[in-house]
Design a protein around this motif. Structure first.
Motif, mmCIF file in Angstrom:
data_model
loop_
_atom_site.group_PDB
_atom_site.id
_atom_site.type_symbol
_atom_site.label_atom_id
_atom_site.label_comp_id
_atom_site.label_asym_id
_atom_site.label_seq_id
_atom_site.Cartn_x
_atom_site.Cartn_y
_atom_site.Cartn_z
ATOM 1 N N ILE A 84 38.202 53.514 34.420
ATOM 2 C CA ILE A 84 39.207 52.038 35.357
ATOM 3 C C ILE A 84 39.587 52.378 36.222
ATOM 4 O O ILE A 84 38.890 53.222 36.919
ATOM 5 C CB ILE A 84 40.338 52.202 34.140
ATOM 6 N N VAL A 85 39.977 51.226 36.831
ATOM 7 C CA VAL A 85 39.533 50.556 38.590
ATOM 8 C C VAL A 85 41.399 50.875 38.226
ATOM 9 O O VAL A 85 42.490 49.720 38.748
ATOM 10 C CB VAL A 85 39.951 49.592 38.981
ATOM 11 N N PRO A 86 42.343 52.049 38.979
ATOM 12 C CA PRO A 86 43.301 51.606 39.561
ATOM 13 C C PRO A 86 44.528 51.195 40.128
ATOM 14 O O PRO A 86 45.071 50.284 39.272
ATOM 15 C CB PRO A 86 44.276 53.569 39.486
ATOM 16 N N LYS A 87 43.631 50.311 40.872
ATOM 17 C CA LYS A 87 43.984 49.219 42.023
ATOM 18 C C LYS A 87 43.882 48.262 41.059
ATOM 19 O O LYS A 87 45.260 47.336 41.030
ATOM 20 C CB LYS A 87 43.316 49.421 43.091
ATOM 21 N N THR A 88 43.380 48.366 40.712
ATOM 22 C CA THR A 88 43.089 46.234 39.731
ATOM 23 C C THR A 88 43.743 46.423 38.857
ATOM 24 O O THR A 88 45.009 46.292 38.617
ATOM 25 C CB THR A 88 42.059 46.582 38.935
ATOM 26 N N LEU A 89 44.089 47.661 37.939
ATOM 27 C CA LEU A 89 45.275 47.712 36.735
ATOM 28 C C LEU A 89 46.323 47.218 37.336
ATOM 29 O O LEU A 89 47.694 46.757 36.833
ATOM 30 C CB LEU A 89 44.992 49.734 35.497
ATOM 31 N N ALA A 90 46.902 47.956 38.542
ATOM 32 C CA ALA A 90 47.925 48.075 38.944
ATOM 33 C C ALA A 90 48.410 46.457 38.787
ATOM 34 O O ALA A 90 49.588 46.098 39.118
ATOM 35 C CB ALA A 90 48.297 48.923 39.633
ATOM 36 N N SER A 91 47.098 46.020 39.716
ATOM 37 C CA SER A 91 48.082 44.884 40.253
ATOM 38 C C SER A 91 48.393 44.268 39.229
ATOM 39 O O SER A 91 48.867 42.645 39.188
ATOM 40 C CB SER A 91 46.899 43.973 41.088
ATOM 41 N N ILE A 92 47.255 44.068 38.105
ATOM 42 C CA ILE A 92 47.884 43.739 37.465
ATOM 43 C C ILE A 92 49.069 43.653 35.643
ATOM 44 O O ILE A 92 49.505 42.776 35.441
ATOM 45 C CB ILE A 92 46.644 43.769 35.749
ATOM 46 N N GLU A 93 49.456 45.020 36.229
ATOM 47 C CA GLU A 93 50.962 44.810 35.037
ATOM 48 C C GLU A 93 51.948 44.769 36.317
ATOM 49 O O GLU A 93 52.976 44.171 36.039
ATOM 50 C CB GLU A 93 50.760 46.468 35.683
ATOM 51 N N ASN A 94 51.903 44.549 37.737
ATOM 52 C CA ASN A 94 52.716 44.065 38.767
ATOM 53 C C ASN A 94 52.778 42.925 39.706
ATOM 54 O O ASN A 94 52.387 42.805 40.564
ATOM 55 C CB ASN A 94 53.106 45.936 39.557
ATOM 56 N N PRO A 95 52.073 41.997 38.695
ATOM 57 C CA PRO A 95 52.117 40.623 39.235
ATOM 58 C C PRO A 95 52.945 39.412 40.025
ATOM 59 O O PRO A 95 54.566 40.347 39.346
ATOM 60 C CB PRO A 95 51.632 39.365 38.302
ATOM 61 N N GLU A 96 52.690 39.429 40.471
ATOM 62 C CA GLU A 96 53.724 38.085 41.226
ATOM 63 C C GLU A 96 54.522 37.096 40.207
ATOM 64 O O GLU A 96 53.473 36.855 39.402
ATOM 65 C CB GLU A 96 53.447 36.771 42.484
ATOM 66 N N ILE A 97 56.324 37.117 40.117
ATOM 67 C CA ILE A 97 56.450 36.523 38.369
ATOM 68 C C ILE A 97 57.287 35.208 38.898
ATOM 69 O O ILE A 97 58.208 35.302 40.129
ATOM 70 C CB ILE A 97 58.102 37.671 38.015
ATOM 71 N N PRO A 98 57.706 34.230 38.195
ATOM 72 C CA PRO A 98 58.442 33.129 39.037
ATOM 73 C C PRO A 98 59.631 33.135 38.640
ATOM 74 O O PRO A 98 60.235 33.592 38.075
ATOM 75 C CB PRO A 98 57.579 31.834 38.088
ATOM 76 N N ARG A 99 60.109 32.644 39.903
ATOM 77 C CA ARG A 99 61.399 32.400 39.811
ATOM 78 C C ARG A 99 62.500 32.072 38.648
ATOM 79 O O ARG A 99 63.038 32.653 37.952
ATOM 80 C CB ARG A 99 62.299 31.283 40.874
ATOM 81 N N SER A 100 61.321 30.481 38.080
ATOM 82 C CA SER A 100 62.338 30.663 36.596
ATOM 83 C C SER A 100 62.291 31.812 35.957
ATOM 84 O O SER A 100 62.791 31.262 34.395
ATOM 85 C CB SER A 100 61.082 29.150 35.884
#
Ligand SMILES: [Mn+2]
Length: 340
Positions: A188-204
Motif C-alpha cells: 500500500i501507499v501509506p500516505k495515500t491511505l492516510a489522506s483517504i482516511e482523514n479527508p476534509e469533512i463538511p461543516r454540515s
C-alpha cells in the motif's frame, strides 16, 4: 470450489462487455472489490469492465478513495443493463434491496460475504463466504491464486476495504482476513491511505452529528437515534459506530431519511447476537434489511407516504428493536443533557 479464481476467469470465456455492480451507497469494501474484478478481467482477459453503483457516494472517505485512487464509477441512471453480456454483483446479493440490479435480472457472477440467500444459488458463478470479514479478502485470494499483479493502487483500495469492513481486523474471525492483510500491507501507499482516511469533512456533517447526539435516547445498554432528514445516506452507519463506542453500550440503532428512503443501521458489540437477523426482523413487512454478526442495515421506502405514516413506521421499527433486545420495559432517557 477448488480454484475459484480460475473458475471465475473460465466462466467469462469469450464473453465481453462486463458490468460490475457495487451495492447502493457503496462502501470501501464494495468499491475495492469492483476495482479488483476489473483488474482481474483486464489482466487475464484484456476485457474492458464498467463499474456501476446506485445511490450516493456520501461519506467523505469514500469520495476520497475514488478520487485518490482514480476508480471510475458510473451511476446506475447512466447504465443500460441490456448493453452488457456479463453482470457481476459484489459485496451484495440479488434482490436484497441494497443494490440497483433490476429484480428481473439474475446476475452472472456474485461475490459476497453476507449470509447466502436462496436466490443466489441461481447465479451461475456465486462465491459467498459469510465467515469472511470482507469481500476484499476474497478478491485478494483470487488475485493471488491467479498470480496477478496487485499494484499499489489496488492494494491500497483492497486494504482499506478489508480494514473498514473488519474494523481493523477486530470484527474478523478468519485467518484469511489476516493473510490478506499481511499480503496487502507491504504494497500500500501509506500516505495515500492516510489522506483517504482523514479527508476534509463538511461543516454540515458536524451539525448533523451534534443534532443526532442530542436526539439519541438510551434504554439501558441500547441507544436509538432518529436523525430526521439527511443529506448523506452514510451518516446513520457512522453514527451507529460512533455511539457504540460509548461505555456500557451494547447496541445502537440509527436511522434517518434520505431521498424518500429511511436508511437504518444496527450495531452491536456482542458476539453471536447477529445484528443482521435483528435488522431483518424489525423491518419485516416494512422494508429490506440484513447484514453481519455485529453490523447490519436496512431501508424502507417512504415515497408517497405522509409525514404521519412515516413517523408511524419509525415508531414501529423502534418498538420492535426494543422488544427484540428485551429492553422494551426500560425507561427511556436522553443520552446527553447539555448544561443550560
Ligand atoms: Mn463488505
Amino acid at each position: 470450489m477448488d480454484k475459484p479464481g480460475h473458475s471465475l476467469v473460465d466462466y467469462i470465456g469469450q464473453k465481453s462487455r462486463i458490468l460490475v455492480m457495487c451495492h447502493n451507497n457503496p462502501d470501501p469494501d464494495s468499491i475495492a472489490s469492483a476495482a479488483a474484478l476489473k483488474s482481474i478481467f483486464h489482466q487475464k482477459l484484456r476485457r474492458k469492465v464498467v463499474i456501476g453503483y446506485g445511490g450516493t457516494i456520501g461519506r467523505a472517505e469514500n469520495r476520497a478513495l475514488i478520487r485518490r485512487l482514480k476508480i471510475d464509477m458510473i451511476h446506475v441512471k447512466d447504465i443500460d443493463f441490456k448493453h452488457f453480456s456479463v453482470i457481476c454483483l459484489v459485496d451484495s446479493q440479488p434482490r436484497t434491496g441494497n443494490n440497483s440490479v433490476p429484480f428481473a435480472i439474475i446476475p452472472d457472477i456474485v461475490v459476497d460475504h453476507h449470509p447466502l440467500r436462496s436466490i443466489t444459488r441461481k447465479v451461475p458463478f456465486h462465491d459467498v463466504r459469510p465467515d469472511y470479514g470482507s469481500t476484499s479478502t476474497i478478491m485478494t485470494e483470487y488475485l493471488r491464486e491467479l498470480d496477478l499483479q496487485v499494484d499499489k493502487i489496488l492494494a491500497t483500495a483492497l486494504f482499506y476495504g478489508l480494514k473498514t469492513d473488519t474494523n481493523g481486523l477486530l470484527r474478523s474471525s478468519v485467518k484469511a482476513d489476516l493473510d490478506a492483510f499481511n499480503f496487502l500491507f507491504p504494497k500500500i501507499v501509506p500516505k495515500t491511505l492516510a489522506s483517504i482516511e482523514n479527508p476534509e469533512i463538511p461543516r454540515s456533517y458536524y451539525l448533523k452529528f451534534a443534532d443526532a447526539i442530542g436526539k439519541s435516547i438510551q434504554y439501558k445498554d441500547v441507544i436509538i437515534s432518529n436523525m430526521g432528514k439527511l443529506n448523506n445516506p452514510d451518516i446513520p452507519a457512522e453514527m451507529a459506530d460512533f455511539l457504540l463506542r460509548m461505555e456500557n453500550i451494547r447496541w445502537t440503532l440509527c436511522m434517518g431519511e434520505f431521498k424518500d428512503q429511511l436508511i437504518m443501521s444496527v450495531r452491536t458489540s456482542r458476539r453471536g447476537e447477529w445484528a443482521g437477523k435483528v435488522a431483518i426482523k424489525i423491518l419485516r413487512g416494512l422494508g429490506t434489511g440484513g447484514g453481519h454478526e455485529q453490523a447490519a442495515g436496512g431501508r424502507v421506502f417512504f415515497a408517497g407516504l405522509s409525514n404521519e405514516d412515516r413517523n408511524q413506521k419509525i415508531v414501529k421499527i423502534t418498538n420492535r428493536f426494543l422488544k427484540a433486545l428485551g429492553v422494551d420495559n426500560e425507561k427511556p432517557k436522553p443520552l446527553v443533557v447539555l448544561p443550560a
